[in-house]
Scaffold this active site. Structure first.
Site, PDB file in Angstrom:
ATOM      1  N   ASP A   1       0.836  -1.199   0.000  1.00  0.00           N
ATOM      2  CA  ASP A   1       0.000   0.000   0.000  1.00  0.00           C
ATOM      3  C   ASP A   1       0.869   1.246   0.000  1.00  0.00           C
ATOM      4  O   ASP A   1       2.095   1.170  -0.128  1.00  0.00           O
ATOM      5  CB  ASP A   1      -1.021  -0.055   1.144  1.00  0.00           C
ATOM      6  CG  ASP A   1      -0.356  -0.224   2.492  1.00  0.00           C
ATOM      7  OD1 ASP A   1       0.727   0.372   2.709  1.00  0.00           O
ATOM      8  OD2 ASP A   1      -0.901  -0.965   3.333  1.00  0.00           O
TER       9      ASP A   1
ATOM     10  N   LYS B   1      -4.952   3.171  -0.815  1.00  0.00           N
ATOM     11  CA  LYS B   1      -5.757   4.252  -1.354  1.00  0.00           C
ATOM     12  C   LYS B   1      -4.884   5.472  -1.568  1.00  0.00           C
ATOM     13  O   LYS B   1      -3.881   5.679  -0.887  1.00  0.00           O
ATOM     14  CB  LYS B   1      -6.916   4.588  -0.433  1.00  0.00           C
ATOM     15  CG  LYS B   1      -6.532   5.122   0.932  1.00  0.00           C
ATOM     16  CD  LYS B   1      -7.793   5.454   1.721  1.00  0.00           C
ATOM     17  CE  LYS B   1      -7.434   5.657   3.189  1.00  0.00           C
ATOM     18  NZ  LYS B   1      -8.627   5.856   4.010  1.00  0.00           N
TER      19      LYS B   1
ATOM     20  N   MET C   1      -0.301   8.144  13.606  1.00  0.00           N
ATOM     21  CA  MET C   1      -1.390   8.665  12.751  1.00  0.00           C
ATOM     22  C   MET C   1      -2.286   9.633  13.518  1.00  0.00           C
ATOM     23  O   MET C   1      -3.512   9.556  13.444  1.00  0.00           O
ATOM     24  CB  MET C   1      -2.239   7.501  12.210  1.00  0.00           C
ATOM     25  CG  MET C   1      -1.442   6.419  11.492  1.00  0.00           C
ATOM     26  SD  MET C   1      -0.430   7.055  10.124  1.00  0.00           S
ATOM     27  CE  MET C   1      -1.654   7.205   8.838  1.00  0.00           C
TER      28      MET C   1
END
Lengths: 255, 255
Positions: free
Chosen positions: A39, A61, A174
């Protein structure tokens, strides 16, 4: 070469970014894979280590696009392993730390496919190494908490108040978008505004950046410096700050 | 080859045990070292990776003997680096996690010697990978705490009560001898006796052992199974156990 009857799935920790922070075992698994899934957080340099004939599939994504749904990834890795292929699913950092490995482990087991987890260097370790500041310091911090700024929709927000305790060193993964919330929660729970904070953006990559600030200035610093994920926020509440005031002026974004 | 005027010190994470869980960077530093210092927790297979002409110094303690005092290690690495040598101090796991790296960093900086930290795979990551159970599970645990069973003489014992909170996953390092205390503290703070515990002894080595138990049976299990350090104790207090009874029968060693 013998024909393999059953394949194999490996969830492989790709480490924090730099290619030479891969483990030897991870390198071996990547180089012997028939199929590599990766990813956005995995460095292209690492995907390139796969052998020429290996299939590479991007499942992440990008801004404005959808990621592959987890169920689609699960079905693909199981189907490919059933064909007898060696499947590597690269995970940024260490698969066991916020790597969302449960679904893939469960899917593999349900299908009777052997699954291996190859541990990696997690981003907090790399960030601490870069700034040469240990995650735990004898006498000052005795617990080290890894936590995340994000919660799944519908989940209760993490209870951060209990982290605001002298002797605690925290690494938020994050959490850039939630920095104001983290700051407000910790201050409200009594953590002093003077608690030292180190922000390490893109640890171990060529564009790594380190910014030192304090809990009271955290959200303002992130806004004015334009910090973006991936970044680790280290927040320390050393024992020596126990009893310090928590209500010194806060960053303007803290409310 | 040019003569080096100044040397270099690297604190290198040797990983959890298995040689192939070294990073490529760690391998590079070991292979280019003039001097390698190591202790009991570092696998001899890893020390052997040093080049033939490199000096190897054992600085650990064995049962009934004294370890090198930290000050002696600090003086040696600084003196050797001042001679222009490339010094590698191997640390089990990741140097930033309970690696006591502060003293060596401080000594190097005081002497004006360049110091590099090479991050490694910490034992908790390796143990979680071996048992294929992530350290954090979405929805069930949102914080992961690394803590230790030992405190420096004179230090206050770690406050474990605040760890007894639903949604917390804990990894105790070097806590085998303190397991009864850990169990009693967590139960007293309200953690249910049914909290699942995984004990992983000698993670990633050929003699690795995994024992599943519960918080209520932790100390008894350690005693009856003869668990010894190095071991990681994973204790999970999942959100789904919130409200469960904490006063179910305890292990006989828990009092």
């Amino acid at each position: 070469m013998m024909t393999r009857k059953t394949g194999h799935i490996a969830l492989v920790g790709a480490g924090p970014g730099a290619r030479d922070l891969l483990t030897l075992r991870a390198l071996n698994r990547i180089q012997s894979a028939d199929l590599v899934l990766f990813d956005r957080l995995v460095d292209p340099d690492i995907v390139e280590l796969a052998r020429d004939g290996a299939e590479r599939i991007y499942v992440g994504k990008e801004v404005g696009r959808c990621a592959w749904p987890q169920g689609r990834i699960d079905r693909l890795i199981v189907a490919k392993a059933k064909l007898g292929l060696r499947v590597v699913r690269l995970k940024s950092g260490d698969p066991s730390v916020f790597g969302r490995a449960c679904e893939e482990i469960t899917a593999a087991r349900a299908a009777g496919i052997e699954i291996e987890i190859v541990p990696g260097v997690t981003a907090a370790s790399a960030a601490a190494a870069s700034i040469a500041r240990p995650l735990t310091e004898r006498g000052e911090t005795d617990s080290f908490v890894l936590t995340t700024g994000t919660a799944r929709p519908g989940d209760a927000a993490p209870d951060r108040a209990r982290l605001a305790h002298p002797g605690t060193s925290m690494a938020f993964y994050m959490a850039v978008q939630r920095a104001g919330e983290v700051q407000a929660d910790l201050l409200a729970a009594g953590a002093p505004a003077a608690c030292p904070v180190d922000i390490v953006e893109r640890a171990s990559t060529p564009t790594e950046r380190h910014i030192a600030t304090t809990l009271g200035q955290l959200a303002e610093t992130i806004a004015t410096q334009g910090v973006t994920n991936p970044a680790i926020l280290f927040i320390r509440y050393p024992k020596s700050l126990a009893g310090a005031l928590s209500d010194t002026p806060r960053g303007i974004f803290a409310a």
